[in-house]
Design an enzyme around this catalytic site. Structure first.
Site, short mmCIF file in Angstrom:
data_model
loop_
_atom_site.label_atom_id
_atom_site.label_comp_id
_atom_site.label_asym_id
_atom_site.label_seq_id
_atom_site.Cartn_x
_atom_site.Cartn_y
_atom_site.Cartn_z
N TRP A 99 0.83 -1.21 0.00
CA TRP A 99 0.00 0.00 0.00
C TRP A 99 0.85 1.25 0.00
CZ3 TRP A 99 -4.17 -1.48 -1.91
CH2 TRP A 99 -4.78 -2.69 -1.54
N ASP A 166 -1.79 6.62 6.43
CA ASP A 166 -2.80 5.65 5.98
C ASP A 166 -3.06 4.69 7.13
OD1 ASP A 166 -4.26 3.57 4.89
OD2 ASP A 166 -2.88 3.16 3.24
N LYS A 190 -11.93 -2.44 6.74
CA LYS A 190 -11.10 -3.27 7.61
C LYS A 190 -11.61 -3.25 9.05
CE LYS A 190 -8.53 -3.68 3.95
NZ LYS A 190 -7.51 -2.74 3.54
C1 LIG Z 1 -6.94 -2.21 2.12
C2 LIG Z 1 -5.95 -1.11 2.22
C3 LIG Z 1 -5.87 -0.08 1.27
C4 LIG Z 1 -6.73 -0.05 0.03
O1 LIG Z 1 -8.02 0.28 0.34
P1 LIG Z 1 -9.13 0.47 -0.79
O2 LIG Z 1 -10.25 1.06 0.00
O3 LIG Z 1 -9.41 -0.87 -1.37
O4 LIG Z 1 -8.60 1.42 -1.81
C5 LIG Z 1 -4.96 0.92 1.47
N1 LIG Z 1 -4.14 0.93 2.54
C6 LIG Z 1 -4.17 -0.05 3.47
C7 LIG Z 1 -3.26 0.01 4.65
C8 LIG Z 1 -5.07 -1.09 3.34
O5 LIG Z 1 -5.12 -2.07 4.26
#
Ligand SMILES: *Cc1c(COP(=O)(O)O)cnc(C)c1O
Length: 355
Positions: A99, A166, A190
């Site tokens: 990511w 993030d 998540k």
């Molecule tokens: C799942 C995830 C993403 C991507 O998320 P989307 O909503 O599918 O774009 C980005 N960063 C992290 C840390 C993730 O776990």
């Protein structure tokens, strides 16, 4: 049979969230209508948005000058929205996984990107620690929890420059000092809600400093001004998010979630370390509390498929490791009960006894 849901995302939600969402699909706020078929500008939905914002601020102890947005496009859209809005000349990133790599790629479209450190050379199995955040960058970006590799940064950074994080896969699982951050984003699927909505927490004073035109939809200021209602927001995921936030509050807030998450992770890591068949995949001090990655020890590698089948027979689902790591990954998000971890640990013990 009761299922124990270890999926990495979309992932387990609290029974309260599922129940309340189902009810609102039938009849929302006693309107005699489904939440799926009403205006997002109705006073009933406005109340949902207002409470979701207020509860996020309360649970994360956000100071007054932070805005909470509920946007579409996933965390992946934030990979480009962040540099679009904040990157004038140069930004600093650390590369701790897939990511982060994706975020770096997007940032490079907008300016210079200094990658301060990376653990790519060892398949992201640790968090690099020897780096200094320069003072001449527009912001510093990191991924707090690396969902795929199972490493986590559980501390805040002290620096002069704005910090962007993030937190997609560990928001609401640990306390942090929000004043150390200028922008935080997290895809909901998540630890919060169904996919389709992303929480963005942003300090207003970092905006309006870049020398480029920003398309209306990609400009954070649009969404701040319109309270996340510039266009039709992801109504149902926001409603589910609110239900989860209420549930977190009822459970005692982020501190209580952190305690439970710690207990679950300790239980599983202790078993991985004790069991003769399994081994962890990342540096011990960097182990994630949310995503626990492990593999069969080399001597037992051929048992991988058998263990997967054995676990499935116990109602355990979603423990297949990401294709880039292999082995197993058990995601222990807030909604996962301690009992499910006990079932997994017992399965590991029983499987060990057979071999
Ligand atoms: C799942 C995830 C993403 C991507 O998320 P989307 O909503 O599918 O774009 C980005 N960063 C992290 C840390 C993730 O776990």
């Amino acid at each position: 049979m009761k299922k124990h849901n270890f999926y990495a995302g979309p992932s387990i939600l609290s029974p309260y969230t599922i129940q309340k969402t189902a009810e609102a699909i039938q009849d929302f706020s006693d309107m005699g209508l489904s939440i799926l078929e009403i205006s997002h500008r109705s006073k009933q939905f406005q109340a949902v948005m207002d409470e979701a914002v207020a509860l996020t601020k309360e649970l994360l102890h956000l100071p007054e000058n932070y805005h909470v947005l509920f946007l579409g496009g996933g965390a992946s859209l934030q990979f480009c929205m962040v540099p679009f809005n904040l990157l004038n000349k140069k930004a600093a990133y650390i590369n701790t996984g897939t990511w982060a790599t994706n975020a770096i790629k997007e940032a490079k479209l907008f300016g210079d990107v200094e990658v301060l450190a990376s653990s790519e050379d060892t398949k992201f199995n640790y968090i690099p620690k020897n780096f200094t955040i320069p003072n001449d960058v527009d912001y510093f970006h990191f991924t707090s929890n690396n969902t795929i590799y199972g490493t986590e940064i559980r501390h805040d950074f002290d620096t002069e420059v704005p910090v962007v994080c993030d937190m997609s896969s560990d928001i609401f699982s640990r306390e942090f000092d929000p004043t150390k951050y200028s922008l935080i984003y997290a895809g909901a699927q998540k630890n919060l809600a169904p996919s389709g909505v992303t929480i963005v927490i942003v300090k207003e004073d970092i905006l309006g400093k870049v020398n480029r035109e920003i398309p209306t939809m990609l400009d954070y200021r649009t969404h701040i001004k319109k309270g996340s209602m510039f266009n039709t927001p992801p109504v149902l995921p926001i409603y589910s998010a609110l239900m989860t936030l209420r549930y977190y509050k009822e459970m005692g807030g982020v501190k209580a979630m952190e305690k439970l998450d710690m207990e679950k992770a300790t239980l599983l890591y202790d078993e991985i370390d004790r069991n003769k068949l399994f081994t962890g995949t990342v540096a011990e001090e960097d182990r994630s509390i949310m995503n626990v990655c492990f593999v069969m020890k080399p001597d037992y590698a051929e048992l991988e498929k058998d263990f997967m089948e054995f676990a499935t027979s116990k109602g355990i689902v979603g423990i297949k490791g990401h294709r880039s790591v292999g082995g197993f990954r058990a995601s222990l998000y807030n909604a996962l009960p301690l009992d499910s971890v006990k079932v997994l640990v017992d399965a590991m013990k029983e499987f060990e006894a057979k071999h």
